[in-house]
Scaffold this motif. Structure first.
Motif, PDB file in Angstrom:
ATOM      1  N   GLY A   1       0.836  -1.192   0.000  1.00 18.68           N
ATOM      2  CA  GLY A   1       0.000   0.000   0.000  1.00 18.68           C
ATOM      3  C   GLY A   1       0.870   1.241   0.000  1.00 18.68           C
TER       4      GLY A   1
ATOM      5  N   SER B   1      -5.755   0.300  -0.520  1.00 14.39           N
ATOM      6  CA  SER B   1      -5.890   1.634  -1.116  1.00 14.39           C
ATOM      7  C   SER B   1      -7.326   2.055  -0.906  1.00 14.39           C
ATOM      8  CB  SER B   1      -5.561   1.606  -2.609  1.00 14.39           C
ATOM      9  OG  SER B   1      -5.939   2.820  -3.233  1.00 14.39           O
TER      10      SER B   1
ATOM     11  N   THR C   1     -10.372  -1.835   0.054  1.00 10.96           N
ATOM     12  CA  THR C   1     -10.607  -0.472  -0.389  1.00 10.96           C
ATOM     13  C   THR C   1     -11.917   0.057   0.206  1.00 10.96           C
ATOM     14  OG1 THR C   1     -12.041  -0.728  -2.345  1.00 10.96           O
ATOM     15  CG2 THR C   1      -9.708  -1.279  -2.630  1.00 10.96           C
TER      16      THR C   1
ATOM     17  N   SER D   1      -1.934   4.117   3.836  1.00 12.50           N
ATOM     18  CA  SER D   1      -2.316   2.709   3.650  1.00 12.50           C
ATOM     19  C   SER D   1      -1.091   1.805   3.753  1.00 12.50           C
ATOM     20  CB  SER D   1      -2.981   2.519   2.283  1.00 12.50           C
ATOM     21  OG  SER D   1      -4.229   3.164   2.232  1.00 12.50           O
TER      22      SER D   1
ATOM     23  N   SER E   1      -4.877   3.675  -6.528  1.00 13.86           N
ATOM     24  CA  SER E   1      -3.459   3.978  -6.341  1.00 13.86           C
ATOM     25  C   SER E   1      -2.668   3.540  -7.579  1.00 13.86           C
ATOM     26  CB  SER E   1      -2.927   3.240  -5.103  1.00 13.86           C
ATOM     27  OG  SER E   1      -1.527   3.345  -5.015  1.00 13.86           O
TER      28      SER E   1
END
Length: 327
Positions: free
Chosen positions: A54, A102, A128, A58, A107
């Motif tokens: 991440g 993410s 997510t 994150s 991302s």
């Protein structure tokens, strides 16, 4: 130079942050479903390792998730997605499972490496806040970590969303721990440097006194000689043994004090006159914490250590356990 002071609403704001983040986790608990079980199945059947990745906040959460997984029985490590594009992708094999974090699910660094990872056969679990994001759609399993709002007053800084992702990662780790039958001793083996590791991995044989350091006398020994042996041993007791070294009794500092209190002539006594018979003892393969528990329960400070045949193989006192940091 004047100092900056917090505003009068600082405590109210802090409480509001905690409420928003707590609500985010509470809603997450109610929303968790079969996708979570599918993620567990993927990881449990993984023949490689779990890779967590991440960017930004994150990424920080991902590092903690990887660490928690690794310490609870699921081999895992973190790979930075940007570094993966510059060689670290070689760390990931077809037998691995990638957990990609993410919140937006968009991302760029993750979306660059995902096709390559999937092409080589590794499985992808995404975490997510947007079920229709590019990352969620590409994944084998999507874990919905959406939150109603961030705790930041601007609704911009990742706060509630990172808390939710962290909690979801913990939920994964604990569910996997349970599925693997991972117990306290397994945990201790991955934490040998901590207090729990010392308590669960240290056995009596690791800390007991052995050989010449064991204070011991025969039943016919005079009490003055036994007192000298106790002084030499320095643990406040001496074992009384038979010729084949089976423990017949022990003489402790307490036994001597009681003999003094009765005005007995210690010069004329043998150890059998004051020794405690059938003393409590412990085996060398027992955990050191069990010795601590026995001593505390029976309010004693010393224990002879005997093997399965009752033969004296060691001696232990509370100071030995303190020194080994078991207590």
């Amino acid at each position: 130079m004047s100092q900056i002071q917090p505003s009068s609403k600082a405590l109210d704001l802090a409480r509001q942050v905690l409420r928003i983040e707590a609500d985010a986790v509470r809603v997450l608990a109610e929303r968790i479903d079969g996708d979570f079980v599918q993620a567990l199945v993927l990881i449990l059947n993984c023949h490689g390792r779990v890779i967590v990745s991440g960017m930004g906040k994150s990424g920080h959460v991902g590092r903690k998730i990887a660490s928690t997984l690794a310490s609870t029985g699921t081999p895992a490590y973190f790979v930075h997605p940007a570094e993966a594009s510059h060689g670290d992708l070689g760390m990931i094999t077809r037998d691995d499972v990638l957990i990609a974090l993410s919140y937006s699910g968009e991302s760029a660094e993750l979306l660059t490496i995902v096709p390559i990872i999937k092409r080589q056969g590794a499985k992808l679990i995404s975490m997510t806040g947007h079920a229709q994001s590019s990352l969620a759609i590409e994944s084998d399993v999507h874990l919905d970590a959406a939150v109603a709002q961030e705790a930041c007053p601007l609704n911009l800084a990742p706060t509630a969303s990172t808390t939710a992702a962290l909690a979801l990662g913990d939920a994964l780790a604990v569910a996997l721990l349970d599925a693997r039958g991972f117990g306290p001793e397994d945990f201790a083996r991955s934490h040998p440097g901590g207090s729990l590791g010392r308590r669960l991995l240290t056995h009596v044989r690791d800390v007991m006194r052995v050989g010449p350091a064991i204070p011991q006398v025969f039943a016919a020994t005079s009490l003055p000689e036994a007192i000298l042996e106790m002084s030499r041993g320095g643990i406040g007791m001496t074992a009384v043994v038979t010729p084949d070294r089976r423990v017949k009794g022990i003489v402790t500092d307490g036994d001597l004090r009681r003999a003094f209190a009765r005005n007995l002539d210690l010069r004329t006594l043998s150890v059998t006159d004051i020794m405690g018979q059938q003393p409590r003892s412990i085996g060398p393969d027992r955990l050191a914490v069990e010795a601590v528990a026995m001593m505390e329960q029976h309010k004693i400070n010393q224990l002879p250590v005997v093997d399965e045949s009752g033969i004296l193989v060691g001696a232990l006192n509370m100071h030995d356990l303190f020194k080994a940091k078991v207590i």
